[in-house]
Design a protein around this motif. Structure first.
Motif, PDB file in Angstrom:
ATOM      1  N   VAL A 156       0.792  -1.235  -0.100  1.00 44.62           N
ATOM      2  CA  VAL A 156       0.000  -0.063   0.009  1.00 44.62           C
ATOM      3  C   VAL A 156       0.802   1.330  -0.068  1.00 44.62           C
ATOM      4  CG1 VAL A 156      -2.047  -1.061   1.042  1.00 44.62           C
ATOM      5  CG2 VAL A 156      -0.189  -0.108   2.692  1.00 44.62           C
ATOM      6  N   TRP A 191       1.373   5.581   0.836  1.00 40.74           N
ATOM      7  CA  TRP A 191       1.219   6.542   2.343  1.00 40.74           C
ATOM      8  C   TRP A 191       0.150   7.302   2.496  1.00 40.74           C
ATOM      9  CZ3 TRP A 191       1.024  11.297   0.424  1.00 40.74           C
ATOM     10  CH2 TRP A 191       1.468  11.545  -1.015  1.00 40.74           C
ATOM     11  N   LYS A 205       3.024  -5.241   3.120  1.00 39.66           N
ATOM     12  CA  LYS A 205       4.105  -4.172   3.227  1.00 39.66           C
ATOM     13  C   LYS A 205       3.694  -2.686   3.170  1.00 39.66           C
ATOM     14  CE  LYS A 205       6.848  -2.274   0.515  1.00 39.66           C
ATOM     15  NZ  LYS A 205       6.942  -0.842   1.070  1.00 39.66           N
ATOM     16  N   GLU A 238       6.881   3.043   2.943  1.00 38.28           N
ATOM     17  CA  GLU A 238       8.067   3.189   3.880  1.00 38.28           C
ATOM     18  C   GLU A 238       7.975   4.609   4.445  1.00 38.28           C
ATOM     19  OE1 GLU A 238       7.728   2.493   0.729  1.00 38.28           O
ATOM     20  OE2 GLU A 238       9.201   3.747  -0.689  1.00 38.28           O
ATOM     21  N   SER A 242       1.461   3.914  -7.349  1.00 33.28           N
ATOM     22  CA  SER A 242       1.516   4.667  -8.605  1.00 33.28           C
ATOM     23  C   SER A 242       1.440   3.573  -9.927  1.00 33.28           C
ATOM     24  CB  SER A 242       2.597   5.379  -8.663  1.00 33.28           C
ATOM     25  OG  SER A 242       3.934   4.185  -8.832  1.00 33.28           O
ATOM     26  N   LEU A 274      -4.292   2.011  -9.011  1.00 35.05           N
ATOM     27  CA  LEU A 274      -3.189   2.908  -9.491  1.00 35.05           C
ATOM     28  C   LEU A 274      -3.716   4.373  -9.528  1.00 35.05           C
ATOM     29  CD1 LEU A 274      -1.958   0.639 -12.230  1.00 35.05           C
ATOM     30  CD2 LEU A 274      -1.341   0.534  -9.737  1.00 35.05           C
ATOM     31  N   CYS A 324      -5.531   9.467  -4.911  1.00 33.15           N
ATOM     32  CA  CYS A 324      -5.845   9.010  -6.127  1.00 33.15           C
ATOM     33  C   CYS A 324      -7.000   9.470  -7.061  1.00 33.15           C
ATOM     34  CB  CYS A 324      -5.738   7.492  -6.191  1.00 33.15           C
ATOM     35  SG  CYS A 324      -7.328   6.784  -5.152  1.00 33.15           S
ATOM     36  N   GLU A 327      -0.019  12.492 -13.533  1.00 35.01           N
ATOM     37  CA  GLU A 327      -0.424  12.678 -12.162  1.00 35.01           C
ATOM     38  C   GLU A 327       0.540  13.397 -11.359  1.00 35.01           C
ATOM     39  OE1 GLU A 327      -0.477   9.318  -9.537  1.00 35.01           O
ATOM     40  OE2 GLU A 327      -2.484   9.691  -9.114  1.00 35.01           O
TER      41      GLU A 327
END
Ligand code: NAD
Length: 498
Positions: free
Chosen positions: A155, A157, A181, A184, A234, A256, A289, A390
Motif C-alpha cells: 500500500v 502512504w 508491506k 516506507e 502509482s 493505481l 488517487c 498525475e
C-alpha cells in the motif's frame, strides 16, 4: 503483545504474532513532513524477512485460520473493526505525523474501516458455489470457491489504514492469509492494526507486517508462495509489479493513479460545483488517487467559476495537520514537494499560466515543513504535461469547453480512468455523460464519495480489478469444479457400446 520500543520509535517487523528484528539488521528512518524532522525507524526488510513472513502466513493458512468456519472468520474480522475504531485517535495521530494529512481525515478513515470489516466479515459465510445442470444427468457437477493462499498486500502512504483494510478485509474474508508491506513513508500505523488484530483474537500468522521500500516490495512480489499481489500505488510501480508477477504467473489486483476530470455544465448548481471542485483537488493536499485534477468548465460560466475558485483557493488555511482549524497540511515527503514544484514549472514552460499558488508556502513555526500553496493554472493546452501526468499534489488545471462532445473527448484523452465528476441538473445529460466517460467511478453532483459496498477501481491505466463491494471478494477466490458420477455405469472408452 510484546511492546514496541516507543521511546525511540523503533519498529521491528511483525511476523507470526511477534516483533522480529530484520535478519540483516538494516533499518531506515521516516520523517515528519510538518517539521521536516526524523520521526522513527523501521526494519529494512530483505528477502529472508519476507520469506519468514510468507512461511508464517502459509502455516496459518493450513492451521488456525484454515480450520475456522467462515462464520467464525467473519466474526473475527468484525471484532478487528471494533478494535480499530476504538483506537482510531491513536492510529490517526501516527498517520498524520508521518504523512502530514489532517488529523480529522486520518481519524475519519481509521474510524470508518469498521464498516468495511463488518461488510466483509458478513460476506465471509456467503461465499457459495453453484450446482450446474449438466446434459449428463447422472453427474453431480458443482463448484467450490476456495481461497488463493497467501496474499501480498502493498500500500501507499496517503491513506495507510484505509487502503490496507480495503485489500485485507476481502482477502481475509475469502480465507486467505496476508503479508502486508506498508509504505516506507507511513509504516507505523500498520503495527497498531496488528495490535488490534491480536486483541480481536485473529490468530498469529494470519496477517504479518514487513517494512521497507521498493526492494522489500519486489521480494514480496517474487516470492513463489505468494499467490496474489494486491497493490495500491502509482501506475509506474503497478506496471513493474504486474510484469514481475507475470513472470511467475501470479495474479495482481492493481489500484493505481488518476488524472480525473471534474466537469461543470452551464446548468449546474454553481455553489455546489465550486465546493466539489475545491474539495476534489485541495482536500488531502491533492494527495489522493481520485483528485479531480482537471476542471472542465462550460465556456459560458468559465470566468465566474474560475474567479470563485481562485478566491477560495487563496483563502485556504495551511498549517499543522494536528490543529483543528487547519484546512490543508504539507506534502507527505520532500520528494513530493519537489514534484509539485517541478510539474508546475513544466506546465508553465508548456504555456500554462498560474492564477494562484504555484510555490512552496511558509507556515509560521513550521518553517522546515513541506508546504505547497493551493495552485490553479489556466491556459493549459491539450498537450500540456499537466493534462496527462498525475501530480499527486494540490495543483488544479482549469480548461473551458463548448459542448458535450467536446468535453467527453477532452476528459477521455488521458491514459488514466479512475474517476470523473459531472455537475449538471439535466437528468438526460447526467446519465449520458456517465455512460460516455471512461472511468471506474462517475460522480454526478458530488465528488470524492466512497462506500464499502460500492465497487471502486480503474479503467485503462488506473488499474485492474475492484476494491469494495462484492466484486472485491471475487478477486481473492478461485473456483474449483467438481464432477461426481452418481450412476454405476462404467465409462470405458475402450469398450464399444452396441
Ligand atoms: P508508489 O507506487 O511509489 O508506492 C506504493 C507502494 O509500493 C509503497 O509501499 C512502495 O514501497 C511500493 N513499491 C514501489 N515500487 C515498487 C516496486 N517496483 N515493486 C514493489 N513495490 C513497490 O506510490 P506512493 O507514492 O506511495 O503513492 C501514491 C500513488 O498511489 C499515486 O499514484 C496514487 O494515485 C496511488 N493511489 C491509488 C489509489 C487507488 O485506490 N487507485 C489509492 C491511493 C493511492
Amino acid at each position: 503483545m510484546q511492546t514496541m520500543k516507543e521511546e525511540n520509535r523503533g519498529y521491528d517487523n511483525y511476523i507470526d504474532g511477534r516483533f522480529v528484528p530484520p535478519c540483516d539488521g538494516g533499518r531506515f528512518v521516516s520523517f515528519n513532513p510538518a517539521t521536516g524532522r526524523e520521526w522513527g525507524s523501521f526494519a529494512e526488510s530483505t528477502a529472508a524477512d519476507i520469506d519468514a513472513a510468507v512461511s508464517a502466513a502459509r502455516r496459518a493458512l493450513s492451521g488456525p485460520w484454515g480450520d475456522l468456519s467462515a462464520t467464525r472468520r467473519g466474526r473475527l474480522l468484525m471484532a478487528w473493526g471494533e478494535k480499530i475504531a476504538s483506537n482510531a485517535e491513536r492510529i490517526a495521530r501516527l498517520e498524520s505525523a508521518q504523512n502530514g494529512k489532517l488529523l480529522a481525515e486520518m481519524h475519519a478513515q481509521a474510524n470508518i474501516v469498521r464498516e468495511w470489516l463488518y461488510y466483509y466479515g458478513g460476506l465471509a459465510d456467503k461465499i457459495e458455489g453453484r450446482v450446474i445442470p449438466l446434459e449428463r444427468k447422472s453427474v453431480l457437477n458443482y463448484t467450490l470457491r476456495e481461497p488463493l493462499g497467501v496474499v501480498g498486500v502493498i500500500v501507499p502512504w496517503n491513506s495507510p489504514t484505509f487502503l490496507t483494510v480495503m485489500s485485507c478485509a476481502p482477502a481475509l474474508a475469502a480465507g486467505n492469509t496476508v503479508v502486508l508491506k506498508p509504505s516506507e513513508v507511513t509504516s507505523a500505523s500498520a503495527f497498531e492494526l496488528m495490535k488490534c488484530a491480536e486483541e480481536a483474537g485473529i490468530p498469529p500468522g494470519v496477517i504479518n507486517v514487513v517494512t521497507g521500500g521498493r526492494a522489500a516490495g519486489e521480494a514480496l512480489v517474487d516470492h513463489p508462495d505468494v499467490a496474489k499481489i494486491s497493490f495500491t500505488g502509482s501506475d509506474a510501480a503497478g506496471r513493474a509489479i504486474a510484469a514481475r508477477a507475470g513472470a511467475r504467473l501470479a495474479s495482481c489486483a492493481l489500484e493505481l493513479g488518476g488524472k480525473s476530470p471534474n466537469i461543470v455544465f452551464e446548468d449546474a448548481a454553481i455553489d455546489n460545483a465550486v465546493a466539489g471542485l475545491l474539495s476534489g483537488i485541495f482536500a488531502a493536499a491533492g494527495q489522493t488517487c481520485i483528485a479531480g485534477s482537471r476542471a472542465y468548465i462550460h465556456q459560458s460560466i468559465y470566468d465566474q467559476v474560475l474567479d470563485r475558485l481562485v478566491q477560495r483557493a487563496r483563502s485556504i488555511k495551511l498549517g499543522d495537520p494536528l490543529a483543528p482549524d487547519t484546512q490543508m497540511g504539507p506534502a507527505a515527503t520532500r520528494a513530493q514537494l519537489r514534484k509539485n514544484e517541478a510539474m508546475v514549472a513544466d506546465s508553465v514552460a508548456h504555456g500554462a499560466e498560474v492564477l494562484s499558488g504555484g510555490r512552496r508556502a511558509a507556515v509560521a513555526g513550521l518553517e522546515e515543513g513541506y508546504f505547497f500553496e493551493p495552485t490553479i493554472l489556466h491556459r493549459v493546452g491539450d498537450d500540456n504535461p499537466l493534462i496527462h501526468q498525475e501530480v499527486f499534489g494540490p495543483v488544479l488545471a482549469v480548461m473551458p469547453f463548448s459542448d458535450e462532445d467536446d468535453v467527453v473527448a477532452k476528459a477521455n484523452a488521458t491514459k488514466f480512468g479512475l474517476a470523473a465528476g459531472v455537475w449538471t441538473k439535466d437528468l438526460r445529460r447526467a446519465h449520458t455523460m456517465a455512460q460516455r466517460l471512461q472511468a471506474g467511478t462517475v460522480w454526478v453532483n458530488t465528488y470524492r464519495a466512497l462506500a464499502f459496498n460500492a465497487p471502486f477501481g480503474g479503467y485503462k491505466d488506473s488499474g485492474i480489478g475492484r476494491v469494495n463491494g462484492v466484486e472485491a471478494i471475487d478477486q481473492f477466490l478461485q473456483t474449483k469444479c467438481v464432477w461426481c458420477e452418481l450412476s454405476d455405469e462404467i465409462q470405458d472408452p475402450f469398450v464399444l457400446k452396441v
